[in-house]
Design an enzyme around this catalytic site. Structure first.
Site, PDB file in Angstrom:
ATOM      1  N   GLY A  10       0.878  -1.265  -0.077  1.00 37.04           N
ATOM      2  CA  GLY A  10      -0.043  -0.012  -0.173  1.00 37.04           C
ATOM      3  C   GLY A  10       0.800   1.151   0.041  1.00 37.04           C
ATOM      4  N   GLY A  13      -0.203   5.004  -0.880  1.00 34.41           N
ATOM      5  CA  GLY A  13      -1.097   5.637  -0.266  1.00 34.41           C
ATOM      6  C   GLY A  13      -0.707   7.051   0.477  1.00 34.41           C
ATOM      7  N   GLN A  14      -1.462   7.615   1.390  1.00 36.79           N
ATOM      8  CA  GLN A  14      -0.965   8.884   1.998  1.00 36.79           C
ATOM      9  C   GLN A  14       0.416   8.640   2.977  1.00 36.79           C
ATOM     10  OE1 GLN A  14      -3.772  10.335   5.125  1.00 36.79           O
ATOM     11  NE2 GLN A  14      -2.665  12.301   5.201  1.00 36.79           N
ATOM     12  N   ASP A  36       2.277  -1.788  -4.648  1.00 36.83           N
ATOM     13  CA  ASP A  36       0.744  -1.609  -4.230  1.00 36.83           C
ATOM     14  C   ASP A  36       0.124  -2.101  -5.694  1.00 36.83           C
ATOM     15  OD1 ASP A  36      -1.426   0.268  -4.239  1.00 36.83           O
ATOM     16  OD2 ASP A  36      -0.397   1.542  -3.043  1.00 36.83           O
ATOM     17  N   TYR A 141     -15.053   0.033   8.609  1.00 38.05           N
ATOM     18  CA  TYR A 141     -13.477   0.050   8.942  1.00 38.05           C
ATOM     19  C   TYR A 141     -12.949  -0.128  10.227  1.00 38.05           C
ATOM     20  CZ  TYR A 141      -9.104   3.027   9.035  1.00 38.05           C
ATOM     21  OH  TYR A 141      -7.891   3.582   9.263  1.00 38.05           O
ATOM     22  N   LYS A 145     -10.784  -2.930  12.096  1.00 36.22           N
ATOM     23  CA  LYS A 145      -9.411  -2.727  12.884  1.00 36.22           C
ATOM     24  C   LYS A 145      -9.427  -3.227  14.197  1.00 36.22           C
ATOM     25  CE  LYS A 145      -6.993   0.140  10.094  1.00 36.22           C
ATOM     26  NZ  LYS A 145      -5.914  -0.611   9.248  1.00 36.22           N
TER      27      LYS A 145
HETATM   28  P1  NAD Z   1      -4.558   5.114   1.829  1.00 37.42           P
HETATM   29  O1  NAD Z   1      -5.995   4.889   1.306  1.00 37.42           O
HETATM   30  O2  NAD Z   1      -4.143   6.322   1.188  1.00 37.42           O
HETATM   31  O3  NAD Z   1      -3.554   4.136   0.934  1.00 37.42           O
HETATM   32  C1  NAD Z   1      -3.775   2.849   1.001  1.00 37.42           C
HETATM   33  C2  NAD Z   1      -2.972   2.064  -0.182  1.00 37.42           C
HETATM   34  O4  NAD Z   1      -3.313   0.758  -0.145  1.00 37.42           O
HETATM   35  C3  NAD Z   1      -3.467   2.728  -1.727  1.00 37.42           C
HETATM   36  O5  NAD Z   1      -2.352   3.168  -2.280  1.00 37.42           O
HETATM   37  C4  NAD Z   1      -4.197   1.551  -2.343  1.00 37.42           C
HETATM   38  O6  NAD Z   1      -4.025   1.400  -3.694  1.00 37.42           O
HETATM   39  C5  NAD Z   1      -3.484   0.390  -1.657  1.00 37.42           C
HETATM   40  N1  NAD Z   1      -4.410  -0.785  -1.662  1.00 37.42           N
HETATM   41  C6  NAD Z   1      -5.423  -1.163  -1.658  1.00 37.42           C
HETATM   42  N2  NAD Z   1      -6.098  -2.070  -1.914  1.00 37.42           N
HETATM   43  C7  NAD Z   1      -5.076  -2.954  -1.984  1.00 37.42           C
HETATM   44  C8  NAD Z   1      -4.348  -4.320  -2.302  1.00 37.42           C
HETATM   45  N3  NAD Z   1      -5.603  -5.080  -2.294  1.00 37.42           N
HETATM   46  N4  NAD Z   1      -3.273  -4.521  -2.381  1.00 37.42           N
HETATM   47  C9  NAD Z   1      -2.415  -3.651  -2.361  1.00 37.42           C
HETATM   48  N5  NAD Z   1      -2.440  -2.487  -2.201  1.00 37.42           N
HETATM   49  C10 NAD Z   1      -3.772  -2.039  -2.054  1.00 37.42           C
HETATM   50  O7  NAD Z   1      -4.288   4.803   3.356  1.00 37.42           O
HETATM   51  P2  NAD Z   1      -3.241   5.462   4.273  1.00 37.42           P
HETATM   52  O8  NAD Z   1      -4.063   6.597   4.764  1.00 37.42           O
HETATM   53  O9  NAD Z   1      -1.950   5.562   3.758  1.00 37.42           O
HETATM   54  O10 NAD Z   1      -3.089   4.423   5.364  1.00 37.42           O
HETATM   55  C11 NAD Z   1      -2.360   3.239   5.581  1.00 37.42           C
HETATM   56  C12 NAD Z   1      -2.823   2.557   6.713  1.00 37.42           C
HETATM   57  O11 NAD Z   1      -2.847   3.502   8.010  1.00 37.42           O
HETATM   58  C13 NAD Z   1      -4.062   1.753   6.680  1.00 37.42           C
HETATM   59  O12 NAD Z   1      -4.090   0.650   7.258  1.00 37.42           O
HETATM   60  C14 NAD Z   1      -5.068   3.070   7.617  1.00 37.42           C
HETATM   61  O13 NAD Z   1      -6.081   2.057   7.947  1.00 37.42           O
HETATM   62  C15 NAD Z   1      -4.246   3.265   8.597  1.00 37.42           C
HETATM   63  N6  NAD Z   1      -4.482   4.622   9.177  1.00 37.42           N
HETATM   64  C16 NAD Z   1      -4.496   5.711   8.178  1.00 37.42           C
HETATM   65  C17 NAD Z   1      -4.788   7.038   8.776  1.00 37.42           C
HETATM   66  C18 NAD Z   1      -4.729   8.348   8.286  1.00 37.42           C
HETATM   67  O14 NAD Z   1      -5.085   9.148   8.535  1.00 37.42           O
HETATM   68  N7  NAD Z   1      -4.111   8.208   6.970  1.00 37.42           N
HETATM   69  C19 NAD Z   1      -5.179   6.874  10.278  1.00 37.42           C
HETATM   70  C20 NAD Z   1      -5.380   5.858  11.005  1.00 37.42           C
HETATM   71  C21 NAD Z   1      -5.014   4.574  10.390  1.00 37.42           C
HETATM   72  C1  AKB Z   2     -10.106   7.833   8.723  1.00 31.05           C
HETATM   73  O1  AKB Z   2     -10.389   8.947   8.596  1.00 31.05           O
HETATM   74  O2  AKB Z   2     -10.775   6.903   8.253  1.00 31.05           O
HETATM   75  C2  AKB Z   2      -8.553   7.572   8.843  1.00 31.05           C
HETATM   76  C3  AKB Z   2      -8.446   7.277  10.477  1.00 31.05           C
HETATM   77  C4  AKB Z   2      -8.638   8.080  11.462  1.00 31.05           C
HETATM   78  O3  AKB Z   2      -8.404   6.140  10.498  1.00 31.05           O
HETATM   79  N1  AKB Z   2      -7.657   8.907   8.695  1.00 31.05           N
END
Ligand code: NAD
Ligand code: AKB
Length: 317
Positions: A10, A13-14, A36, A141, A145
């Site tokens: 992944g 992603g962000q 990814d 979601y 988790k």
């Molecule tokens: P995101 O949605 O920006 O990125 C997720 C990435 O996963 C994407 O690039 C997508 O293409 C890839 N993906 C989706 N399905 C896939 C698959 N089957 N195989 C391979 N890749 C795949 O998410 P993020 O914000 O980078 O979050 C990363 C992790 O951190 C996640 O587990 C998320 O739950 C957790 N998280 C994020 C935040 C936040 O604010 N960004 C907060 C809490 C937890």
């Molecule tokens: C969302 O808003 O879903 C994420 C998180 C807090 O897990 N940024």
């Protein structure tokens, strides 16, 4: 000499976009492999196209690169997950179990699996939500988790896999756009402000949520992953705190830099998700066990966001 090989799943992603260069700087470009669903336009490191729901493809990549650690970032986040709950559950659970099974068969040294403040629901204390409390999430979601946290404890106890996890708050970053969460408004607001547009916010002005600036989130990730195993006392997921603010407070902070920035409010379905989450998080266990301490407050984060976004705009020009 550093001998580990790290696979980031992944990685587009962000969080992955910002994490890859940090891991490369820390451990060397040859020790980090991004992956990814799609290849990035200009990969900054070794990169594999991978759908992590495919267990055989994941195993082949681990074998090909002699992977010893995985950072599993692929997931469907809170707002996007509500559009198709069964799809979101299947993706989040299948990728997780594929990662844990590959960790078992390849005897991986460490696995990082992020959790979220979305594990909390209406029964948890809102202010300084404690580490150990009711977990009754309202989104698919959040449910996925909570399940992931329980699976982490199970795989650690039953198979001895060194799984580490953080309950990230909403991550604020400039490197890429967020992927469908409820906290995304804060990043969106910065983008509208810097392009001199009005922003329509989908949460009310006074909705307070826990957030964290990307540099703090990445520092915490590296800290927990590099801590000696005996310091990791919590194998579900650690509470993690950065800062808390409302849309109204963020507008004021942005107006210090850009006084003409304006925002209107039009709450949608994401309001009820936000209302079910904490205002702030008690992360004293992370502080005690492996020395966590955030650096960024609202003022510092706002300055860093504008500086990061401006440098990206200069690069594009
Ligand atoms: P995101 O949605 O920006 O990125 C997720 C990435 O996963 C994407 O690039 C997508 O293409 C890839 N993906 C989706 N399905 C896939 C698959 N089957 N195989 C391979 N890749 C795949 O998410 P993020 O914000 O980078 O979050 C990363 C992790 O951190 C996640 O587990 C998320 O739950 C957790 N998280 C994020 C935040 C936040 O604010 N960004 C907060 C809490 C937890
Ligand atoms: C969302 O808003 O879903 C994420 C998180 C807090 O897990 N940024």
């Amino acid at each position: 000499m550093y001998t580990d090989k790290i696979l980031v799943i992944g990685a587009n992603g962000q969080i992955g976009t910002a994490l890859l260069p940090v891991l490369q700087n820390a451990f060397g470009i040859n020790h980090v492999i991004g992956s990814d669903l799609f290849m990035p336009d200009s990969p900054c490191c070794f990169f594999e196209k991978l759908d992590a729901t495919n267990a055989a493809d994941l195993a082949n990549i681990c074998k090909k690169h002699n992977i010893t650690q995985i950072y599993h970032l692929a997931a469907i986040l809170s707002a996007k997950g509500e559009a198709d709950p069964v799809w979101a559950w299947n993706l989040n659970m299948t990728t997780l179990l594929n990662v844990f099974e590959v960790a078992r068969s390849f005897d991986l040294k460490k696995v990082f699996v992020p959790s979220s403040i979305a594990v909390f629901g209406g029964s948890a204390q809102k202010k300084h939500t404690p580490q150990h409390t009711y977990l009754d999430p309202t989104t698919v979601y959040g449910v996925s988790k909570v399940a992931a946290e329980n699976w982490s404890v199970y795989y650690h106890k039953r198979y001895g896999i060194d799984i580490r996890s953080l309950r990230y708050p909403g991550v604020i970053s400039y490197q890429s756009m967020p992927g469908g969460g409820t906290t995304d408004y804060a990043v969106d607001m910065f983008h509208k402000a810097i392009t001199e547009e009005n922003y329509i916010c989908y949460l009310t002005q006074n909705t307070c949520l826990p957030m964290i600036y990307i540099d703090d989130a990445l520092q915490a990730t590296l800290n927990i992953m590099e801590a000696p195993s005996d310091k990791i006392k919590i194998r579900s997921s650690y509470n993690l705190s950065g800062l808390s603010f409302t849309p109204g407070e963020l507008i004021k902070a942005i107006n210090v830099h850009l006084p003409d920035f304006t925002c209107d409010f039009l709450p949608d379905f994401r309001q009820s998700i936000a209302d079910s989450w904490p205002y702030s998080i008690d992360d004293s266990e992370a502080r005690k066990d492996w020395g966590w301490k955030p650096v960024y407050d609202l003022e510092k984060m706002t300055t860093a966001m504008f500086s990061g976004l401006s440098s990206l705009l200069i690069d594009i020009k």
